[in-house]
Design a protein around this motif. Structure first.
Motif, PDB file in Angstrom:
ATOM      1  N   ASP A  40       0.847  -1.201   0.000  1.00  0.00           N
ATOM      2  CA  ASP A  40       0.000   0.000   0.000  1.00  0.00           C
ATOM      3  C   ASP A  40       0.878   1.244   0.000  1.00  0.00           C
ATOM      4  O   ASP A  40       1.817   1.340   0.782  1.00  0.00           O
ATOM      5  CB  ASP A  40      -0.881   0.051   1.255  1.00  0.00           C
ATOM      6  N   ASP A  41       0.556   2.174  -0.875  1.00  0.00           N
ATOM      7  CA  ASP A  41       1.300   3.428  -0.948  1.00  0.00           C
ATOM      8  C   ASP A  41       0.300   4.537  -1.262  1.00  0.00           C
ATOM      9  O   ASP A  41      -0.039   4.782  -2.418  1.00  0.00           O
ATOM     10  CB  ASP A  41       2.381   3.327  -2.032  1.00  0.00           C
ATOM     11  N   LEU A  42      -0.195   5.174  -0.208  1.00  0.00           N
ATOM     12  CA  LEU A  42      -1.289   6.133  -0.346  1.00  0.00           C
ATOM     13  C   LEU A  42      -0.873   7.465   0.257  1.00  0.00           C
ATOM     14  O   LEU A  42      -0.441   7.517   1.406  1.00  0.00           O
ATOM     15  CB  LEU A  42      -2.537   5.616   0.377  1.00  0.00           C
ATOM     16  N   THR A  43      -0.992   8.518  -0.536  1.00  0.00           N
ATOM     17  CA  THR A  43      -0.662   9.853  -0.050  1.00  0.00           C
ATOM     18  C   THR A  43      -1.947  10.634   0.173  1.00  0.00           C
ATOM     19  O   THR A  43      -2.773  10.754  -0.739  1.00  0.00           O
ATOM     20  CB  THR A  43       0.242  10.584  -1.054  1.00  0.00           C
ATOM     21  N   LEU A  44      -2.094  11.116   1.384  1.00  0.00           N
ATOM     22  CA  LEU A  44      -3.271  11.886   1.749  1.00  0.00           C
ATOM     23  C   LEU A  44      -3.012  13.368   1.449  1.00  0.00           C
ATOM     24  O   LEU A  44      -1.973  13.899   1.822  1.00  0.00           O
ATOM     25  CB  LEU A  44      -3.537  11.687   3.245  1.00  0.00           C
ATOM     26  N   GLY A  60      -2.370   7.456  -5.213  1.00  0.00           N
ATOM     27  CA  GLY A  60      -1.611   6.233  -5.033  1.00  0.00           C
ATOM     28  C   GLY A  60      -2.495   5.005  -5.075  1.00  0.00           C
ATOM     29  O   GLY A  60      -3.677   5.084  -5.410  1.00  0.00           O
ATOM     30  N   LYS A  61      -1.889   3.882  -4.725  1.00  0.00           N
ATOM     31  CA  LYS A  61      -2.582   2.605  -4.826  1.00  0.00           C
ATOM     32  C   LYS A  61      -2.422   1.792  -3.544  1.00  0.00           C
ATOM     33  O   LYS A  61      -1.401   1.863  -2.870  1.00  0.00           O
ATOM     34  CB  LYS A  61      -1.996   1.794  -5.979  1.00  0.00           C
ATOM     35  N   ALA A 123      -1.934  -8.907  10.075  1.00  0.00           N
ATOM     36  CA  ALA A 123      -1.535  -8.613   8.694  1.00  0.00           C
ATOM     37  C   ALA A 123      -2.408  -7.531   8.061  1.00  0.00           C
ATOM     38  O   ALA A 123      -2.011  -6.884   7.098  1.00  0.00           O
ATOM     39  CB  ALA A 123      -1.590  -9.879   7.848  1.00  0.00           C
ATOM     40  N   ARG A 124      -3.623  -7.349   8.580  1.00  0.00           N
ATOM     41  CA  ARG A 124      -4.560  -6.408   7.959  1.00  0.00           C
ATOM     42  C   ARG A 124      -4.649  -5.085   8.693  1.00  0.00           C
ATOM     43  O   ARG A 124      -5.095  -4.089   8.126  1.00  0.00           O
ATOM     44  CB  ARG A 124      -5.961  -7.034   7.895  1.00  0.00           C
ATOM     45  N   ILE A 125      -4.229  -5.083   9.945  1.00  0.00           N
ATOM     46  CA  ILE A 125      -4.411  -3.868  10.750  1.00  0.00           C
ATOM     47  C   ILE A 125      -3.597  -2.711  10.176  1.00  0.00           C
ATOM     48  O   ILE A 125      -4.039  -1.564  10.172  1.00  0.00           O
ATOM     49  CB  ILE A 125      -4.119  -4.142  12.250  1.00  0.00           C
ATOM     50  N   LYS A 126      -2.421  -3.013   9.627  1.00  0.00           N
ATOM     51  CA  LYS A 126      -1.600  -1.951   9.025  1.00  0.00           C
ATOM     52  C   LYS A 126      -2.297  -1.349   7.822  1.00  0.00           C
ATOM     53  O   LYS A 126      -2.197  -0.147   7.568  1.00  0.00           O
ATOM     54  CB  LYS A 126      -0.246  -2.502   8.586  1.00  0.00           C
ATOM     55  N   CYS A 127      -2.973  -2.172   7.047  1.00  0.00           N
ATOM     56  CA  CYS A 127      -3.731  -1.694   5.886  1.00  0.00           C
ATOM     57  C   CYS A 127      -4.864  -0.772   6.348  1.00  0.00           C
ATOM     58  O   CYS A 127      -5.090   0.290   5.798  1.00  0.00           O
ATOM     59  CB  CYS A 127      -4.330  -2.864   5.111  1.00  0.00           C
ATOM     60  N   ALA A 128      -5.559  -1.223   7.397  1.00  0.00           N
ATOM     61  CA  ALA A 128      -6.740  -0.486   7.864  1.00  0.00           C
ATOM     62  C   ALA A 128      -6.382   0.843   8.510  1.00  0.00           C
ATOM     63  O   ALA A 128      -7.165   1.785   8.478  1.00  0.00           O
ATOM     64  CB  ALA A 128      -7.530  -1.348   8.842  1.00  0.00           C
ATOM     65  N   THR A 129      -5.191   0.927   9.116  1.00  0.00           N
ATOM     66  CA  THR A 129      -4.838   2.148   9.862  1.00  0.00           C
ATOM     67  C   THR A 129      -3.931   3.097   9.078  1.00  0.00           C
ATOM     68  O   THR A 129      -3.701   4.220   9.524  1.00  0.00           O
ATOM     69  CB  THR A 129      -4.132   1.798  11.193  1.00  0.00           C
ATOM     70  N   LEU A 130      -3.444   2.666   7.918  1.00  0.00           N
ATOM     71  CA  LEU A 130      -2.424   3.433   7.180  1.00  0.00           C
ATOM     72  C   LEU A 130      -2.793   4.909   7.002  1.00  0.00           C
ATOM     73  O   LEU A 130      -2.060   5.810   7.418  1.00  0.00           O
ATOM     74  CB  LEU A 130      -2.194   2.767   5.810  1.00  0.00           C
ATOM     75  N   SER A 131      -3.926   5.171   6.377  1.00  0.00           N
ATOM     76  CA  SER A 131      -4.293   6.562   6.092  1.00  0.00           C
ATOM     77  C   SER A 131      -4.733   7.312   7.342  1.00  0.00           C
ATOM     78  O   SER A 131      -4.674   8.539   7.390  1.00  0.00           O
ATOM     79  CB  SER A 131      -5.397   6.621   5.037  1.00  0.00           C
TER      80      SER A 131
END
Ligand code: ZN
Length: 143
Positions: A40-44, A60-61, A123-131
């Motif tokens: 995941d690479d997302l820029t807010l 990003g995606k 494994a999913r918590i990082k995805c859910a909290t990233l932004s």
């Protein structure tokens, strides 16, 4: 419908939203969130004006969960006061830490409430909290 398929349906709906994945004309704050373990690479991007989150988007995606979470977060804070965004981000992290939320806090985080199911999945918590971390950096001036 089982709870699990309801989660999945909601995640896919939010992951498929296109309107927040765009550039902003005016940007006051920008924060990149990168989660190498998933890709995941997302820029807010945000434009704060007169103490309000006047506009917010991302570039990003990311995977379905990180993208859905970003769209849920944007829906929750767009057009609100920065101080409300601060309360919303705190409520979100309190929920992910297993704390009980007040009705007011649940209202503030909106559909992101369903992301609580990822709090038990390392494994999913990082995805859910990233932004949400990116939002936290911006609204709480963590840099
Ligand atoms: Zn991910």
């Amino acid at each position: 419908m089982s709870l699990e398929s309801l989660y999945q349906k909601t995640i896919l709906e939010y992951a498929g939203m296109k309107q927040h994945n765009r550039k902003l004309e005016v940007v006051s704050n920008m924060e990149r969130g990168h989660n190498p373990s998933c890709g995941d690479d997302l820029t807010l991007l945000m434009n704060v004006k007169d103490g309000m989150v006047e506009d917010i988007s991302f570039l990003g995606k990311g995977c379905a969960i990180s993208t859905a979470s970003t769209n849920m977060m944007i829906e929750a804070v767009k057009g609100k006061k920065v101080e409300d965004a601060q309360r919303t981000v705190k409520a979100f992290f309190d929920m992910m830490a297993g704390k009980e939320l007040s009705n007011e806090e649940i209202d503030a985080i909106g559909d992101a409430e369903i992301l609580e199911f990822t709090s038990g999945m390392p494994a999913r918590i990082k995805c859910a909290t990233l932004s949400w971390h990116s939002l936290d950096v911006i609204v709480n001036h963590k840099k």
